[in-house]
Design a protein around this motif. Structure first.
Motif, mmCIF file in Angstrom:
data_model
loop_
_atom_site.group_PDB
_atom_site.id
_atom_site.type_symbol
_atom_site.label_atom_id
_atom_site.label_comp_id
_atom_site.label_asym_id
_atom_site.label_seq_id
_atom_site.Cartn_x
_atom_site.Cartn_y
_atom_site.Cartn_z
ATOM 1 N N LEU A 126 40.703 45.242 36.073
ATOM 2 C CA LEU A 126 40.872 44.533 34.805
ATOM 3 C C LEU A 126 42.351 44.268 34.583
ATOM 4 C CD1 LEU A 126 39.420 43.526 32.190
ATOM 5 C CD2 LEU A 126 39.968 45.765 31.205
ATOM 6 N N ALA A 127 42.686 43.043 34.213
ATOM 7 C CA ALA A 127 44.082 42.671 33.966
ATOM 8 C C ALA A 127 44.433 42.848 32.492
ATOM 9 C CB ALA A 127 44.315 41.227 34.390
ATOM 10 N N LEU A 142 32.002 52.389 31.272
ATOM 11 C CA LEU A 142 32.748 51.159 31.493
ATOM 12 C C LEU A 142 31.749 50.017 31.544
ATOM 13 C CD1 LEU A 142 35.109 52.550 34.234
ATOM 14 C CD2 LEU A 142 35.773 51.953 31.916
ATOM 15 N N THR A 143 32.142 48.886 31.033
ATOM 16 C CA THR A 143 31.171 47.813 30.829
ATOM 17 C C THR A 143 31.021 46.884 32.013
ATOM 18 O OG1 THR A 143 32.894 46.423 29.860
ATOM 19 C CG2 THR A 143 31.633 47.824 28.368
ATOM 20 N N ALA A 144 32.007 46.793 32.882
ATOM 21 C CA ALA A 144 31.978 45.726 33.876
ATOM 22 C C ALA A 144 31.410 46.141 35.215
ATOM 23 C CB ALA A 144 33.395 45.178 34.087
ATOM 24 N N THR A 171 35.213 41.960 40.035
ATOM 25 C CA THR A 171 34.349 42.939 40.688
ATOM 26 C C THR A 171 34.109 42.448 42.107
ATOM 27 O OG1 THR A 171 33.257 43.575 38.624
ATOM 28 C CG2 THR A 171 32.132 44.117 40.676
ATOM 29 N N ARG A 172 34.688 43.156 43.052
ATOM 30 C CA ARG A 172 34.553 42.793 44.466
ATOM 31 C C ARG A 172 33.454 43.659 45.066
ATOM 32 N NH1 ARG A 172 39.603 42.587 48.772
ATOM 33 N NH2 ARG A 172 38.398 41.914 50.598
ATOM 34 N N ASN A 173 32.324 43.019 45.373
ATOM 35 C CA ASN A 173 31.121 43.757 45.732
ATOM 36 C C ASN A 173 31.237 44.497 47.053
ATOM 37 O OD1 ASN A 173 29.868 42.916 43.413
ATOM 38 N ND2 ASN A 173 29.058 41.054 44.342
ATOM 39 N N SER A 174 31.839 43.879 48.036
ATOM 40 C CA SER A 174 32.068 44.522 49.324
ATOM 41 C C SER A 174 33.559 44.505 49.594
ATOM 42 C CB SER A 174 31.291 43.805 50.435
ATOM 43 O OG SER A 174 31.441 44.488 51.669
ATOM 44 N N SER A 211 49.513 38.789 34.644
ATOM 45 C CA SER A 211 49.800 39.541 33.423
ATOM 46 C C SER A 211 49.953 41.041 33.696
ATOM 47 C CB SER A 211 48.673 39.336 32.406
ATOM 48 O OG SER A 211 47.481 39.968 32.835
ATOM 49 N N GLY A 212 49.714 41.454 34.926
ATOM 50 C CA GLY A 212 49.729 42.865 35.264
ATOM 51 C C GLY A 212 48.331 43.465 35.178
ATOM 52 N N ILE A 213 48.154 44.638 35.773
ATOM 53 C CA ILE A 213 46.859 45.301 35.857
ATOM 54 C C ILE A 213 46.780 46.420 34.817
ATOM 55 C CG2 ILE A 213 45.301 46.606 37.345
ATOM 56 C CD1 ILE A 213 45.687 43.648 38.112
ATOM 57 N N GLU A 214 45.664 46.473 34.101
ATOM 58 C CA GLU A 214 45.454 47.524 33.110
ATOM 59 C C GLU A 214 45.016 48.803 33.819
ATOM 60 O OE1 GLU A 214 42.903 48.483 29.043
ATOM 61 O OE2 GLU A 214 42.938 46.443 29.881
#
Length: 261
Positions: A138-139, A16-18, A146-149, A66-69
């Protein structure tokens, strides 16, 4: 042997890229997507022994207009970030797809199975305590977050407590000696060792009742052993009870029955 898992290795493993385990406190995001809730192990502490792999869940809830992928929302869990980019104790999902439930058009919760091995993930006993969960979502419109904590969780060294009251049987108002030991998992030797200088309650439950009452507090010695005396008044059960610490869970011994004659 202890293991350090690198961030680069994680990204490759997940394909995964993110995803990155954060080196700084700032979250990364694009658009109006948000991660609104992360629940680790149903809100309970993760208690780890010396041999058994601990299986637990992390549930990630995200929302976007848009909704979550699904299949692209996932967590990782870790204890310590090092300057060279390594993460001590990095735990990744057993299945990166997870099990996703669409709560509404905008909101989805995905639950992931995590496995923690006491002989792989805790670097040593100093990694008992608070761990961090990072989460990525990802939406459908390409927004990402990306929520680090995203959450904190306690990973604790499993504890054991024993008790023995003697002599048995004993005459009423005579003295009994109550011994025992408080031990906890050692993530270096993979054995249970004595937990020294800890306060432990000696408790008694009278036969026919359901509640233990505290008689006194006893402190473990340098080997985690317990020893004290008390008077007998009725048939019942003696036990030791430990309240726990930030690195070790609470534990109570099974009651030892004493017949008073």
């Amino acid at each position: 042997m202890h293991h350090r898992t690198t961030v680069a290795g994680l990204a490759g493993a997940l394909a995964l890229t993110a995803l990155t385990v954060p080196a700084a406190g700032a979250d990364e995001f694009s658009g109006d997507i948000r991660i609104t809730k992360v629940v680790v192990n149903g809100g309970k502490d993760i208690v780890l022994g010396t041999t058994d792999v601990k299986t637990f869940s992390i549930a990630v809830t995200a929302t976007d207009d848009s909704g979550i992928e699904t299949g692209k929302t996932f967590p990782v869990m870790w204890h310590t970030l090092l300057a060279n980019g390594d993460a001590l104790g990095l735990v990744t999902p057993a299945d990166i797809a997870g099990t996703c439930v669409v709560q509404s058009f905008t909101t989805t919760t995905c639950t992931y199975t995590m496995k923690m091995n006491p002989r792989v993930h805790p670097h040593d006993n100093t990694t008992a305590g608070t761990w961090t969960v990072s989460a990525h979502a990802l939406a459908n419109d390409g927004d990402y977050y990306t929520r680090n904590s995203a959450a904190k969780a306690k990973v604790l060294r499993s504890s054991r407590l024993t008790v023995n009251a003697s002599p048995e049987p004993v005459k009423k108002n005579r003295t009994v000696t109550v011994t025992g030991a408080l031990t906890r998992a050692n993530w270096v030797t993979y054995t249970y060792g004595g937990y020294a200088r800890q306060p432990v309650k000696l408790q008694f439950r009278k036969k026919g009742t359901s509640t233990y009452k505290t008689l006194k507090t006893v402190t473990t010695d340098s080997r985690g052993s317990l020893r004290t005396t008390t008077k007998t008044t009725a048939d019942g059960y003696f036990r030791y009870s430990f309240a726990g610490t930030p690195t070790t869970p609470a534990v109570a011994a099974a009651g030892d029955y004493v017949d008073v004659r």
